[in-house]
Design an enzyme around this catalytic site. Structure first.
Site, PDB file in Angstrom:
ATOM      1  N   ASP A  11       0.960  -0.896  -0.194  1.00 29.86           N
ATOM      2  CA  ASP A  11      -0.064  -0.216  -0.088  1.00 29.86           C
ATOM      3  C   ASP A  11       0.852   1.096  -0.058  1.00 29.86           C
ATOM      4  O   ASP A  11       2.098   1.368   0.116  1.00 29.86           O
ATOM      5  CB  ASP A  11      -0.832   0.129   1.467  1.00 29.86           C
ATOM      6  CG  ASP A  11      -1.916   1.040   1.297  1.00 29.86           C
ATOM      7  OD1 ASP A  11      -2.241   1.573   0.098  1.00 29.86           O
ATOM      8  OD2 ASP A  11      -1.904   1.623   2.238  1.00 29.86           O
ATOM      9  N   SER A  12       0.333   2.483  -0.239  1.00 29.92           N
ATOM     10  CA  SER A  12       1.041   3.504  -0.197  1.00 29.92           C
ATOM     11  C   SER A  12       1.343   4.060   1.428  1.00 29.92           C
ATOM     12  O   SER A  12       2.334   4.688   1.769  1.00 29.92           O
ATOM     13  CB  SER A  12       0.204   4.685  -0.432  1.00 29.92           C
ATOM     14  OG  SER A  12      -1.008   4.878   0.111  1.00 29.92           O
ATOM     15  N   TYR A  43      -1.150   8.306  -2.972  1.00 28.78           N
ATOM     16  CA  TYR A  43      -1.382   7.641  -4.214  1.00 28.78           C
ATOM     17  C   TYR A  43      -2.437   8.375  -4.762  1.00 28.78           C
ATOM     18  O   TYR A  43      -2.601   8.510  -5.875  1.00 28.78           O
ATOM     19  CB  TYR A  43      -1.368   6.088  -4.217  1.00 28.78           C
ATOM     20  CG  TYR A  43      -0.172   5.111  -4.285  1.00 28.78           C
ATOM     21  CD1 TYR A  43       1.046   6.028  -3.992  1.00 28.78           C
ATOM     22  CD2 TYR A  43      -0.267   4.112  -4.547  1.00 28.78           C
ATOM     23  CE1 TYR A  43       2.132   5.090  -3.833  1.00 28.78           C
ATOM     24  CE2 TYR A  43       1.042   3.424  -4.564  1.00 28.78           C
ATOM     25  CZ  TYR A  43       2.090   3.895  -4.077  1.00 28.78           C
ATOM     26  OH  TYR A  43       3.331   3.004  -4.219  1.00 28.78           O
ATOM     27  N   GLY A  44      -3.658   8.595  -3.911  1.00 34.62           N
ATOM     28  CA  GLY A  44      -4.725   9.107  -4.310  1.00 34.62           C
ATOM     29  C   GLY A  44      -4.947  10.205  -5.049  1.00 34.62           C
ATOM     30  O   GLY A  44      -5.825  10.693  -5.883  1.00 34.62           O
ATOM     31  N   CYS A  74      -4.168  -1.730  -1.771  1.00 28.80           N
ATOM     32  CA  CYS A  74      -4.552  -0.498  -1.906  1.00 28.80           C
ATOM     33  C   CYS A  74      -5.418  -0.330  -3.045  1.00 28.80           C
ATOM     34  O   CYS A  74      -5.209  -1.027  -4.059  1.00 28.80           O
ATOM     35  CB  CYS A  74      -3.367   0.348  -2.660  1.00 28.80           C
ATOM     36  SG  CYS A  74      -3.469   1.880  -2.993  1.00 28.80           S
ATOM     37  N   ASN A  75      -6.694   0.238  -2.925  1.00 31.45           N
ATOM     38  CA  ASN A  75      -7.733   0.519  -3.755  1.00 31.45           C
ATOM     39  C   ASN A  75      -7.193   1.309  -5.006  1.00 31.45           C
ATOM     40  O   ASN A  75      -7.547   1.241  -5.980  1.00 31.45           O
ATOM     41  CB  ASN A  75      -8.954   1.146  -3.211  1.00 31.45           C
ATOM     42  CG  ASN A  75      -9.613   0.213  -2.388  1.00 31.45           C
ATOM     43  OD1 ASN A  75     -10.691  -0.495  -2.584  1.00 31.45           O
ATOM     44  ND2 ASN A  75      -9.140   0.191  -1.193  1.00 31.45           N
ATOM     45  N   THR A  76      -6.311   2.350  -4.730  1.00 33.34           N
ATOM     46  CA  THR A  76      -5.822   3.170  -5.832  1.00 33.34           C
ATOM     47  C   THR A  76      -4.901   2.567  -6.545  1.00 33.34           C
ATOM     48  O   THR A  76      -5.267   2.754  -8.088  1.00 33.34           O
ATOM     49  CB  THR A  76      -5.221   4.416  -5.059  1.00 33.34           C
ATOM     50  OG1 THR A  76      -6.003   5.065  -4.000  1.00 33.34           O
ATOM     51  CG2 THR A  76      -4.735   5.526  -6.093  1.00 33.34           C
ATOM     52  N   GLU A 153      -3.060   9.247   8.378  1.00 32.26           N
ATOM     53  CA  GLU A 153      -1.522   8.991   8.402  1.00 32.26           C
ATOM     54  C   GLU A 153      -0.776  10.079   9.216  1.00 32.26           C
ATOM     55  O   GLU A 153       0.155   9.887   9.980  1.00 32.26           O
ATOM     56  CB  GLU A 153      -0.798   9.402   7.018  1.00 32.26           C
ATOM     57  CG  GLU A 153      -1.279   8.193   5.796  1.00 32.26           C
ATOM     58  CD  GLU A 153      -0.466   7.026   6.004  1.00 32.26           C
ATOM     59  OE1 GLU A 153       0.732   7.085   6.870  1.00 32.26           O
ATOM     60  OE2 GLU A 153      -0.673   5.971   5.635  1.00 32.26           O
ATOM     61  N   CYS A 185     -11.171   2.445   0.569  1.00 31.10           N
ATOM     62  CA  CYS A 185      -9.785   2.886   0.644  1.00 31.10           C
ATOM     63  C   CYS A 185      -9.321   2.029   1.919  1.00 31.10           C
ATOM     64  O   CYS A 185     -10.264   2.145   2.823  1.00 31.10           O
ATOM     65  CB  CYS A 185      -9.580   4.218   0.812  1.00 31.10           C
ATOM     66  SG  CYS A 185      -7.729   4.884   1.558  1.00 31.10           S
ATOM     67  N   THR A 186      -8.134   1.237   1.883  1.00 31.43           N
ATOM     68  CA  THR A 186      -7.758   0.324   3.057  1.00 31.43           C
ATOM     69  C   THR A 186      -7.539   1.310   4.113  1.00 31.43           C
ATOM     70  O   THR A 186      -7.169   0.795   5.213  1.00 31.43           O
ATOM     71  CB  THR A 186      -6.481  -0.416   2.402  1.00 31.43           C
ATOM     72  OG1 THR A 186      -5.572   0.530   1.938  1.00 31.43           O
ATOM     73  CG2 THR A 186      -7.010  -1.583   1.663  1.00 31.43           C
ATOM     74  N   HIS A 187      -7.367   2.541   3.940  1.00 28.11           N
ATOM     75  CA  HIS A 187      -7.119   3.403   5.177  1.00 28.11           C
ATOM     76  C   HIS A 187      -8.474   3.568   6.090  1.00 28.11           C
ATOM     77  O   HIS A 187      -8.264   3.658   7.437  1.00 28.11           O
ATOM     78  CB  HIS A 187      -6.687   4.908   4.747  1.00 28.11           C
ATOM     79  CG  HIS A 187      -5.100   4.856   4.647  1.00 28.11           C
ATOM     80  ND1 HIS A 187      -4.650   4.470   3.506  1.00 28.11           N
ATOM     81  CD2 HIS A 187      -4.011   5.644   5.267  1.00 28.11           C
ATOM     82  CE1 HIS A 187      -3.387   4.906   3.386  1.00 28.11           C
ATOM     83  NE2 HIS A 187      -3.219   5.250   4.336  1.00 28.11           N
TER      84      HIS A 187
HETATM   85  N1  DGL Z   1      -4.854   3.012   0.977  1.00 25.81           N
HETATM   86  C1  DGL Z   1      -4.883   3.409  -0.270  1.00 25.81           C
HETATM   87  C2  DGL Z   1      -6.128   2.945  -0.981  1.00 25.81           C
HETATM   88  O1  DGL Z   1      -6.937   2.010  -0.489  1.00 25.81           O
HETATM   89  C3  DGL Z   1      -4.261   4.709  -0.978  1.00 25.81           C
HETATM   90  C4  DGL Z   1      -4.527   5.956  -0.198  1.00 25.81           C
HETATM   91  C5  DGL Z   1      -3.473   7.129  -0.875  1.00 25.81           C
HETATM   92  O2  DGL Z   1      -2.244   6.888  -0.912  1.00 25.81           O
HETATM   93  O3  DGL Z   1      -4.144   8.058  -1.396  1.00 25.81           O
HETATM   94  O4  DGL Z   1      -6.625   3.555  -1.956  1.00 25.81           O
END
Ligand code: DGL
Length: 264
Positions: A11-12, A43-44, A74-76, A153, A185-187
């Protein structure tokens, strides 16, 4: 083939830890190599080309590290780069975070689903496309919520900052009559309780780690790759150290984790 090889997860930043934690819980014999690309977070907000470049590099690193499967936590990265990631992984099976969730929600008892995710995920419409491909009668309303990743974060969960941002985003008019919301988003599982509190139980909150890990288990079983190791190893690589990552990784995996800085 040696089934005790590790599972690669990336993931990011800290988001993928929600998936890694679930792997540890449901597959306690599996070793994990986690790559958090904190240097390039978030990453988003990046372009498809940039997200793909980062994701492919990490995938190649995980393949080189002899991972037997890769979980794109990571979804992105999934929504923008999954084809390139699968190509870079070659024969190594790749589990993404979107298709298992789409399969799960497509035939449940609801008409209208909300989705919150990063800008890059929303702009790709990956969730909407995957869900509607399975069930064209469902309505999917997408909303980019780009402030949530930096809030998480930077360690601002359960504060007035997160409360305000979440309330503001979720008051989106088109979310008024949704029955389900996907945390795309995994966050976001890290703020699931705060999201739940805004909807007061009216809306079902779908978070992906459990769904994704079930898919992983299924795949490992099918390929005869389940580990029997008694002492799994958890190895973390970060492209840049962040206190928040270290604190969270230790709270999920224990104080004695192996953590190394690595730029690809
Ligand atoms: N956790 C990530 C996701 O699922 C990326 C979040 C990011 O870096 O913007 O999209």
């Amino acid at each position: 083939m040696n089934e005790n090889r590790p599972i690669g997860v990336f993931d990011s930043g800290v988001g993928g830890l929600t998936v890694a934690k679930e792997i540890k819980r449901l597959l306690p014999n599996e070793s994990i190599i986690y790559f958090g690309d904190t240097e390039h977070l978030p990453y988003g907000d990046k372009s498809k080309e940039t997200i793909t470049r980062y994701s492919v590099k990490i995938t190649k690193f995980l393949v080189k590290s002899k991972c037997k499967a890769i979980v794109v936590a990571c979804n992105t990265a999934t929504s923008n780069s999954i084809e390139e990631i699968r190509k870079a992984a070659g024969k190594v099976p790749v589990i993404d975070v979107i298709s298992p969730v789409a399969k799960k929600v497509a035939f449940e008892l609801h008409q209208k689903i909300g989705l919150i995710a990063t800008k890059a995920t929303v702009n790709s419409h990956a969730y909407k496309k995957s869900i509607k491909k399975l069930n064209k009668h469902l309505k999917v309303v997408e909303l980019a919520t780009p402030l949530l990743v930096p809030i998480i974060e930077e360690g601002f969960r359960n504060t007035a900052v997160s409360k305000n941002a979440i309330e503001t985003y979720l008051s989106y008019k088109k979310f008024e009559d949704i029955e389900t919301i996907i945390l795309g988003c995994t966050h976001y599982p890290l703020i699931e309780k705060e999201i739940d509190a805004v909807f007061k139980g009216r809306v079902k909150v779908v978070n992906s780690p459990l769904i994704v890990v079930n898919e992983l288990i299924h795949r490992l079983e099918k390929d005869n790759l389940l580990s029997k190791a008694e002492k799994p190893v958890y190895q973390f690589y970060l492209s840049d150290y962040t206190d928040n990552f270290i604190t969270l990784a230790k709270s999920f995996f224990g104080k004695s984790i192996q953590l190394e800085q690595k730029q690809l």
